[in-house]
Design an enzyme around this catalytic site. Structure first.
Site, PDB file in Angstrom:
ATOM      1  N   ASP A 115      -7.154  -5.990   4.318  1.00  0.00           N
ATOM      2  CA  ASP A 115      -6.425  -4.725   4.333  1.00  0.00           C
ATOM      3  C   ASP A 115      -6.533  -4.112   5.722  1.00  0.00           C
ATOM      4  OD1 ASP A 115      -5.311  -2.239   3.911  1.00  0.00           O
ATOM      5  OD2 ASP A 115      -6.819  -1.559   2.476  1.00  0.00           O
ATOM      6  N   GLY A 116      -5.368  -3.902   6.342  1.00  0.00           N
ATOM      7  CA  GLY A 116      -5.347  -3.246   7.650  1.00  0.00           C
ATOM      8  C   GLY A 116      -4.570  -4.030   8.682  1.00  0.00           C
TER       9      GLY A 116
ATOM     10  N   ASP B   6      -4.723   3.834  -2.055  1.00  0.00           N
ATOM     11  CA  ASP B   6      -5.856   4.255  -1.229  1.00  0.00           C
ATOM     12  C   ASP B   6      -6.294   5.660  -1.602  1.00  0.00           C
ATOM     13  OD1 ASP B   6      -6.328   2.023   0.551  1.00  0.00           O
ATOM     14  OD2 ASP B   6      -4.362   2.463   1.415  1.00  0.00           O
TER      15      ASP B   6
ATOM     16  N   SER C 166       0.831  -1.204   0.000  1.00  0.00           N
ATOM     17  CA  SER C 166       0.000   0.000   0.000  1.00  0.00           C
ATOM     18  C   SER C 166       0.863   1.249   0.000  1.00  0.00           C
ATOM     19  CB  SER C 166      -0.913   0.020   1.231  1.00  0.00           C
ATOM     20  OG  SER C 166      -1.565   1.264   1.337  1.00  0.00           O
TER      21      SER C 166
ATOM     22  N   MET D 208      -8.865   8.554  -0.641  1.00  0.00           N
ATOM     23  CA  MET D 208      -9.745   9.004   0.450  1.00  0.00           C
ATOM     24  C   MET D 208     -10.178  10.445   0.196  1.00  0.00           C
ATOM     25  SD  MET D 208      -7.638   7.539   3.720  1.00  0.00           S
ATOM     26  CE  MET D 208      -6.683   6.009   3.602  1.00  0.00           C
TER      27      MET D 208
ATOM     28  N   HIS E  59      -8.327   1.430  -4.162  1.00  0.00           N
ATOM     29  CA  HIS E  59      -9.327   1.243  -3.104  1.00  0.00           C
ATOM     30  C   HIS E  59      -9.956   2.599  -2.830  1.00  0.00           C
ATOM     31  CE1 HIS E  59     -10.058   0.218   1.443  1.00  0.00           C
ATOM     32  NE2 HIS E  59     -11.176   0.372   0.758  1.00  0.00           N
TER      33      HIS E  59
ATOM     34  N   MET F   9     -12.115   4.904  -0.892  1.00  0.00           N
ATOM     35  CA  MET F   9     -12.803   5.192   0.361  1.00  0.00           C
ATOM     36  C   MET F   9     -13.431   6.575   0.215  1.00  0.00           C
ATOM     37  SD  MET F   9     -10.014   3.596   2.998  1.00  0.00           S
ATOM     38  CE  MET F   9      -8.644   3.598   1.825  1.00  0.00           C
TER      39      MET F   9
ATOM     40  N   GLY G 140       1.023  -2.234   4.232  1.00  0.00           N
ATOM     41  CA  GLY G 140       1.576  -0.899   4.083  1.00  0.00           C
ATOM     42  C   GLY G 140       2.871  -0.727   4.835  1.00  0.00           C
TER      43      GLY G 140
ATOM     44  N   PHE H  64      -6.874   5.466   7.906  1.00  0.00           N
ATOM     45  CA  PHE H  64      -5.481   5.745   8.243  1.00  0.00           C
ATOM     46  C   PHE H  64      -4.657   4.469   8.204  1.00  0.00           C
ATOM     47  CE2 PHE H  64      -7.880   9.146  10.215  1.00  0.00           C
ATOM     48  CZ  PHE H  64      -7.127  10.272   9.910  1.00  0.00           C
TER      49      PHE H  64
ATOM     50  N   MET I 146     -12.098  -5.207   5.355  1.00  0.00           N
ATOM     51  CA  MET I 146     -11.230  -4.311   6.110  1.00  0.00           C
ATOM     52  C   MET I 146     -10.970  -4.910   7.498  1.00  0.00           C
ATOM     53  SD  MET I 146     -10.424  -1.802   4.163  1.00  0.00           S
ATOM     54  CE  MET I 146      -9.603  -0.822   5.430  1.00  0.00           C
TER      55      MET I 146
ATOM     56  N   HIS J 166      -1.247  -1.201  -4.229  1.00  0.00           N
ATOM     57  CA  HIS J 166      -2.526  -0.804  -3.640  1.00  0.00           C
ATOM     58  C   HIS J 166      -2.547   0.707  -3.440  1.00  0.00           C
ATOM     59  CE1 HIS J 166      -6.214  -1.848  -1.421  1.00  0.00           C
ATOM     60  NE2 HIS J 166      -5.892  -0.881  -0.583  1.00  0.00           N
TER      61      HIS J 166
END
Length: 228
Positions: free
Chosen positions: A173-174, A33, A8, A35, A64, A66, A195, A141, A135, A31
Site C-alpha cells: 500500500d502506497g 483508510d 483505496s 486515520m 486499514h 492507522m 488509490g 496521506f 507500507m 480499501h
C-alpha cells in the site's frame, strides 16, 4: 495465489462514496483508510462511515486502521461490516490476542508494518494472520511516491511466508501504480492497494483491470509464485 486489486477510497470523492464504490466494478476489495490524527497526522473516517459503506456496496471492505489503541477499536470495525481489518503492529499492545479476536468475530486479521519496521521480529506472529501489509510509503496521506527501498523487505517477507508454508496474503500500500505494480508483484506481493492510480483515472474500473493484468503477467513468471 490470485492477484487482488484493492482500490483505496482515500483517493475517492468522499461526498459520493456510494457511487465511487460502484465505480470500481471488478475490484476484489474496497480499501478503507481509517486515520485518527494521532498515530498518523491525518483524520479521515470512522465506524459510522464504514457501516454506511458496507450497506452501499457488495464489494467486501478491507479496513486499514492507522490509529492508536487498535486493541480497543479494531473489533468494532468487524461489527461495522469490515470483512478484513488491518492493525499496525507499532500501535498494538497485544497483536496476537487482537488478531485472534478479529478472526473470532468473523473477519480476516491483517497486520501492517510502517516502512522502518522490520519483518523479522514478527516471524512467529505470521501464522496468526490472514494478511500482512507492507507500507510502501509513510502512512498518513494518499498520493505519495512509492519507496522502492521497500522491495527487499517484500522479498524477505515472501521468503518467510514460504518458509512456514503459510497461505498468507502479502499486501502493499502506497504509490502503487502502473509504473510500480510489476516491481511489487515480482518481489512477492499479491494484494495491491491503489488509490490515485484508480480514482485518478478517467475509467476507474478499467484502471483496476489494467493493474490486475500487469500484476498477473509478472506473477505468472515470478520465481516465488512458481515455487509455491
Amino acid at each position: 495465489m490470485a492477484v487482488q486489486i484493492n482500490p483505496s477510497i482515500l483517493s475517492a470523492d468522499f461526498a459520493r462514496l456510494a457511487e465511487e464504490a460502484k465505480a470500481v466494478q471488478g475490484a476484489d476489495w474496497l480499501h478503507v483508510d481509517v486515520m485518527d490524527n494521532h498515530f498518523v497526522p491525518n483524520l479521515t473516517l470512522g465506524v459510522p462511515v464504514v457501516e454506511s459503506l458496507a450497506r452501499a456496496t457488495d464489494t467486501p471492505l478491507d479496513c486499514h486502521l492507522m490509529i492508536e489503541d487498535p486493541d480497543r477499536w479494531a473489533p468494532g470495525y468487524v461489527e461495522a461490516g469490515a470483512s478484513s481489518v488491518t492493525f499496525h503492529v507499532e500501535a498494538a499492545a497485544a497483536p496476537v490476542r487482537l488478531a485472534r479476536e478479529i478472526r473470532a468475530k468473523g473477519a480476516r486479521a491483517s497486520m501492517a508494518l510502517k516502512p522502518a519496521t522490520p519483518i523479522e521480529p514478527y516471524e512467529d506472529l505470521l501464522p496468526e494472520l490472514d494478511m500482512l501489509l507492507i507500507m510502501t510509503v509513510e502512512p498518513g496521506f494518499g498520493g505519495q511516491a512509492f519507496l522502492d527501498i521497500m522491495l527487499p523487505k517484500i522479498r524477505r517477507t515472501r521468503e518467510l511466508i514460504k518458509k512456514h508454508g503459510l497461505e498468507l496474503w502479502l499486501q502493499v500500500d502506497g504509490g502503487v501504480s502502473a509504473s510500480t505494480i510489476e516491481q511489487c508483484a515480482d518481489a512477492g506481493a499479491d494484494v495491491f492497494v491503489a488509490g490515485s492510480a484508480v480514482y485518478g483515472a478517467k475509467d476507474p474500473a478499467e484502471a483496476v483491470r489494467a493493474l490486475r493484468g500487469q500484476a498477473e503477467a509478472v506473477t505468472a513468471k515470478a520465481s516465488w509464485a512458481c515455487d509455491h
